[in-house]
Design a protein around this motif. Structure first.
Motif, PDB file in Angstrom:
ATOM      1  N   LEU A 167       0.821  -1.218  -0.054  1.00  0.00           N
ATOM      2  CA  LEU A 167       0.117  -0.051   0.018  1.00  0.00           C
ATOM      3  C   LEU A 167       0.954   1.350  -0.023  1.00  0.00           C
ATOM      4  N   ARG A 168       0.791   2.208  -0.899  1.00  0.00           N
ATOM      5  CA  ARG A 168       1.650   3.167  -1.236  1.00  0.00           C
ATOM      6  C   ARG A 168       1.097   4.450  -1.057  1.00  0.00           C
ATOM      7  N   TRP A 169       1.492   5.598  -0.552  1.00  0.00           N
ATOM      8  CA  TRP A 169       0.666   6.691  -0.467  1.00  0.00           C
ATOM      9  C   TRP A 169       1.867   8.218  -0.143  1.00  0.00           C
ATOM     10  N   PHE A 170       1.478   9.208  -0.713  1.00  0.00           N
ATOM     11  CA  PHE A 170       2.488  10.211  -0.212  1.00  0.00           C
ATOM     12  C   PHE A 170       2.079  10.700   1.042  1.00  0.00           C
ATOM     13  N   VAL A 171       2.993  10.971   1.872  1.00  0.00           N
ATOM     14  CA  VAL A 171       3.081  11.695   3.322  1.00  0.00           C
ATOM     15  C   VAL A 171       3.164  13.302   2.649  1.00  0.00           C
ATOM     16  N   ARG A 172       2.041  14.091   2.955  1.00  0.00           N
ATOM     17  CA  ARG A 172       2.060  15.510   2.503  1.00  0.00           C
ATOM     18  C   ARG A 172       1.986  16.292   3.860  1.00  0.00           C
ATOM     19  N   GLU A 173       1.785  15.799   4.910  1.00  0.00           N
ATOM     20  CA  GLU A 173       1.316  16.370   6.035  1.00  0.00           C
ATOM     21  C   GLU A 173       1.259  15.600   7.251  1.00  0.00           C
ATOM     22  N   PHE A 174       1.518  16.322   8.644  1.00  0.00           N
ATOM     23  CA  PHE A 174       1.283  15.562   9.654  1.00  0.00           C
ATOM     24  C   PHE A 174       0.424  16.406  10.690  1.00  0.00           C
ATOM     25  N   VAL A 175      -0.131  15.656  11.675  1.00  0.00           N
ATOM     26  CA  VAL A 175      -0.965  16.321  12.475  1.00  0.00           C
ATOM     27  C   VAL A 175      -0.891  16.088  13.910  1.00  0.00           C
ATOM     28  N   LEU A 176      -1.512  17.094  14.927  1.00  0.00           N
ATOM     29  CA  LEU A 176      -1.566  16.930  16.296  1.00  0.00           C
ATOM     30  C   LEU A 176      -3.141  16.634  16.623  1.00  0.00           C
ATOM     31  N   ILE A 177      -3.275  15.407  17.264  1.00  0.00           N
ATOM     32  CA  ILE A 177      -4.436  14.873  17.609  1.00  0.00           C
ATOM     33  C   ILE A 177      -4.588  14.452  19.100  1.00  0.00           C
ATOM     34  N   ARG A 178      -5.839  15.114  19.450  1.00  0.00           N
ATOM     35  CA  ARG A 178      -6.212  14.979  20.967  1.00  0.00           C
ATOM     36  C   ARG A 178      -6.930  13.553  21.086  1.00  0.00           C
ATOM     37  N   SER A 179      -6.868  12.440  21.687  1.00  0.00           N
ATOM     38  CA  SER A 179      -7.642  11.411  21.761  1.00  0.00           C
ATOM     39  C   SER A 179      -8.459  11.366  23.311  1.00  0.00           C
ATOM     40  N   PHE A 180      -9.718  11.185  23.096  1.00  0.00           N
ATOM     41  CA  PHE A 180     -10.362  11.198  24.501  1.00  0.00           C
ATOM     42  C   PHE A 180     -10.466   9.725  24.893  1.00  0.00           C
ATOM     43  N   LEU A 181      -9.563   9.427  25.871  1.00  0.00           N
ATOM     44  CA  LEU A 181      -9.464   7.962  26.294  1.00  0.00           C
ATOM     45  C   LEU A 181     -10.474   7.312  26.530  1.00  0.00           C
ATOM     46  N   GLY A 182     -10.847   6.162  26.214  1.00  0.00           N
ATOM     47  CA  GLY A 182     -11.957   5.223  26.485  1.00  0.00           C
ATOM     48  C   GLY A 182     -13.316   5.596  25.536  1.00  0.00           C
ATOM     49  N   GLN A 183     -13.222   6.760  24.663  1.00  0.00           N
ATOM     50  CA  GLN A 183     -14.268   7.135  24.063  1.00  0.00           C
ATOM     51  C   GLN A 183     -14.068   6.626  22.412  1.00  0.00           C
ATOM     52  N   SER A 184     -12.871   6.299  22.067  1.00  0.00           N
ATOM     53  CA  SER A 184     -12.873   6.093  20.388  1.00  0.00           C
ATOM     54  C   SER A 184     -12.935   7.414  19.745  1.00  0.00           C
ATOM     55  N   ARG A 185     -12.428   8.406  20.147  1.00  0.00           N
ATOM     56  CA  ARG A 185     -12.873   9.744  19.639  1.00  0.00           C
ATOM     57  C   ARG A 185     -11.592  10.466  19.601  1.00  0.00           C
ATOM     58  N   TYR A 186     -11.268  11.087  18.327  1.00  0.00           N
ATOM     59  CA  TYR A 186     -10.057  12.112  18.238  1.00  0.00           C
ATOM     60  C   TYR A 186     -10.804  13.435  17.858  1.00  0.00           C
ATOM     61  N   GLN A 187      -9.717  14.214  18.057  1.00  0.00           N
ATOM     62  CA  GLN A 187     -10.093  15.610  17.715  1.00  0.00           C
ATOM     63  C   GLN A 187      -8.732  16.170  17.141  1.00  0.00           C
ATOM     64  N   LEU A 188      -8.781  16.974  15.825  1.00  0.00           N
ATOM     65  CA  LEU A 188      -7.682  17.368  15.331  1.00  0.00           C
ATOM     66  C   LEU A 188      -7.424  18.750  16.050  1.00  0.00           C
ATOM     67  N   GLU A 189      -6.208  18.778  16.660  1.00  0.00           N
ATOM     68  CA  GLU A 189      -5.629  20.083  17.164  1.00  0.00           C
ATOM     69  C   GLU A 189      -4.632  20.933  16.480  1.00  0.00           C
ATOM     70  N   GLY A 190      -4.185  20.304  15.001  1.00  0.00           N
ATOM     71  CA  GLY A 190      -3.246  20.913  14.207  1.00  0.00           C
ATOM     72  C   GLY A 190      -2.924  20.200  13.009  1.00  0.00           C
ATOM     73  N   ARG A 191      -2.580  21.124  11.805  1.00  0.00           N
ATOM     74  CA  ARG A 191      -2.197  20.266  10.624  1.00  0.00           C
ATOM     75  C   ARG A 191      -0.956  20.928  10.161  1.00  0.00           C
ATOM     76  N   TRP A 192       0.185  20.248   9.719  1.00  0.00           N
ATOM     77  CA  TRP A 192       1.051  21.272   8.956  1.00  0.00           C
ATOM     78  C   TRP A 192       1.501  20.426   7.856  1.00  0.00           C
ATOM     79  N   GLN A 193       1.660  21.084   6.661  1.00  0.00           N
ATOM     80  CA  GLN A 193       2.321  20.650   5.447  1.00  0.00           C
ATOM     81  C   GLN A 193       3.539  20.441   5.425  1.00  0.00           C
ATOM     82  N   LEU A 194       3.895  19.570   4.548  1.00  0.00           N
ATOM     83  CA  LEU A 194       5.383  19.083   4.421  1.00  0.00           C
ATOM     84  C   LEU A 194       5.725  19.760   3.061  1.00  0.00           C
ATOM     85  N   GLY A 195       7.091  20.034   2.771  1.00  0.00           N
ATOM     86  CA  GLY A 195       7.471  20.376   1.365  1.00  0.00           C
ATOM     87  C   GLY A 195       8.083  21.758   1.398  1.00  0.00           C
TER      88      GLY A 195
END
Length: 195
Positions: A167-195
């Motif tokens: 399985l191939r894909w391009f990594v163009r960014e990375f993110v900061l995630i807040r996970s609510f433990l025990g809830q299987s829920r994520y909240q995006l706290e930031g996104r940064w582009q590569l390049g």
């Protein structure tokens, strides 16, 4: 006459001041939506093929952890600002990865069944190291151990490493995630582009 709890006990009864972590903060790479669907299909097929009982992670939860910042009983607001500042200093071009193996890591009661990478792993390691360098500038803790992987599910059984269709894909960014433990829920706290 009303009897009031001492302040510290009242706060604990409301979940304030508890030492039990409720949130996790981590940096990650997310697969694009089409790749996430392909990974989820692979996980379903491997689960059936090997008789695994664990439930595959939902497409929106599939990720490669770059750095686990920490677990918190309420995330300190100043921490988010520091992590965003560090992430903004990362300089690295986008790159292609290829995940072509699956296997289990040893766990306590449940073993993570993961997708692993041979090709592109060194580039993910480079992003991990660049982010670690930037985190040190704001007091972030880093873990030098890093094995690029994407958890597919958790299971009691341990599976040996085996090849899968790449399985191939391009990594163009990375993110900061807040996970609510025990809830299987994520909240995006930031996104940064590569390049």
């Amino acid at each position: 006459m009303n009897k009031f709890l001492p302040s510290d006990q009242a706060q604990l009864s409301l979940g304030i001041g508890s030492d039990i972590p409720t949130e996790r903060l981590f940096f990650a790479v997310l697969p694009d939506p089409l790749t996430a669907e392909r990974v989820a299909e692979l996980a379903d097929g491997l689960r059936d093929e090997h008789g695994l009982e664990g439930h595959p992670l939902a497409c929106e939860r599939l990720h490669i952890t770059l750095h686990h910042v920490g677990d918190y009983a309420g995330l300190p607001p100043s921490l988010l600002a520091k992590m965003r500042q560090a992430a903004g200093r990362v300089r690295m071009p986008e790159f292609e990865v290829c995940f072509d193996q699956v296997g289990s890591f040893a766990g306590n009661r449940q073993n993570p069944f993961v997708l692993r990478s041979e090709y592109g792993a060194e580039l993910l390691t480079g992003l991990h190291e660049e982010l670690a360098r930037c985190l040190q500038g704001v007091g972030g803790k880093t873990d030098p151990r890093f094995t690029p992987h994407m958890t597919l599910l958790y299971d009691k059984r341990r599976m040996p490493i085996q090849p899968v269709q790449p399985l191939r894909w391009f990594v163009r960014e990375f993110v900061l995630i807040r996970s609510f433990l025990g809830q299987s829920r994520y909240q995006l706290e930031g996104r940064w582009q590569l390049g």
